[in-house]
Design an enzyme around this catalytic site. Structure first.
Site, short mmCIF file in Angstrom:
data_model
loop_
_atom_site.label_atom_id
_atom_site.label_comp_id
_atom_site.label_asym_id
_atom_site.label_seq_id
_atom_site.Cartn_x
_atom_site.Cartn_y
_atom_site.Cartn_z
N TYR A 95 -17.40 14.13 -9.20
CA TYR A 95 -19.09 14.59 -9.43
C TYR A 95 -19.72 13.57 -10.29
O TYR A 95 -20.99 13.26 -9.83
CB TYR A 95 -19.11 16.07 -9.88
CG TYR A 95 -18.46 17.37 -9.14
CD1 TYR A 95 -18.98 17.40 -7.76
CD2 TYR A 95 -17.67 17.97 -9.66
CE1 TYR A 95 -18.29 18.24 -7.02
CE2 TYR A 95 -16.92 19.07 -8.93
CZ TYR A 95 -17.36 19.15 -7.52
OH TYR A 95 -16.71 20.03 -6.40
N GLU A 109 -20.27 24.67 -10.66
CA GLU A 109 -19.21 24.93 -11.65
C GLU A 109 -18.01 24.40 -11.36
O GLU A 109 -17.62 24.43 -10.13
CB GLU A 109 -19.03 26.43 -12.17
CG GLU A 109 -20.12 27.15 -12.68
CD GLU A 109 -21.19 27.73 -11.72
OE1 GLU A 109 -22.35 28.24 -12.11
OE2 GLU A 109 -20.74 28.06 -10.41
#
Length: 184
Positions: A123, A111
């Site tokens: 990411y 998360e």
């Protein structure tokens, strides 16, 4: 210009004061000493650090994931604020994914705050895709979290991806006079 050594190591109990300082610098006290000690004691948790033995701040970055069945759930990725933008976050994420891959895990998830564009961009560079959103996930300000997901970590292509990333990360680190050694 000489290069400074970065050592990737499993974090151990003597490192916990440095871990708490890094946590405070990045997250304002996300986890307690006891919480980090639980991570060290858990067989399902991997807590890695990037150490610069000759730097005033020895622990420059850390990352943690939990092995849940065949999944690596990344819980923490932190880089000392004054060292951000030098490739250390990439090196840390690479190390977490490589370790998870070597342990036979098939996918990774995490998360991230919707406002944390730098982290989201990092990411995505590694192939993470948005899988969903957790409303009001962060208790400090009720901010939503994006759920990011990376699959196929046991496919041969992923090994190639890791190798390509390692080369790029190495180049990035060398621009800031770092070189990475594995010592775990």
């Amino acid at each position: 210009m000489s290069k400074s050594k970065l050592e990737l190591k499993l974090i151990t109990t003597p490192d916990l004061n440095a871990v708490l300082e890094l946590d405070m610098a990045c997250f304002g006290g996300f986890w307690t000493l006891e919480a980090y000690q639980r991570e060290l004691d858990s067989p399902n948790s991997v807590l890695l650090g990037l150490f610069a033995p000759f730097s005033p701040l020895e622990l420059l970055a850390m990352g943690c994931y939990w092995s849940i069945l065949e999944e690596a759930h990344i819980t923490i990725l932190a880089v000392q604020p004054q060292y951000q933008g030098q490739g250390l976050g990439q090196a840390m994420l690479y190390s977490l994914l490589k370790t998870a891959h070597d342990r036979g895990l098939e996918r990774a998830t995490l998360e991230v705050r919707v406002s944390n564009q730098a982290a989201i961009s990092l990411y995505q560079k590694f192939g993470f895709k948005t899988a969903g959103r957790r409303r009001r996930y962060y208790k400090d300000n009720d901010e939503d979290a994006l759920i990011l997901w990376l699959g196929d970590m046991q496919y041969p292509e992923f090994q190639n991806t890791l190798e390509n990333l390692r080369a790029k990360i190495s180049d990035r680190l060398s621009q800031f006079s770092w070189y990475l050694v594995n010592s775990h």
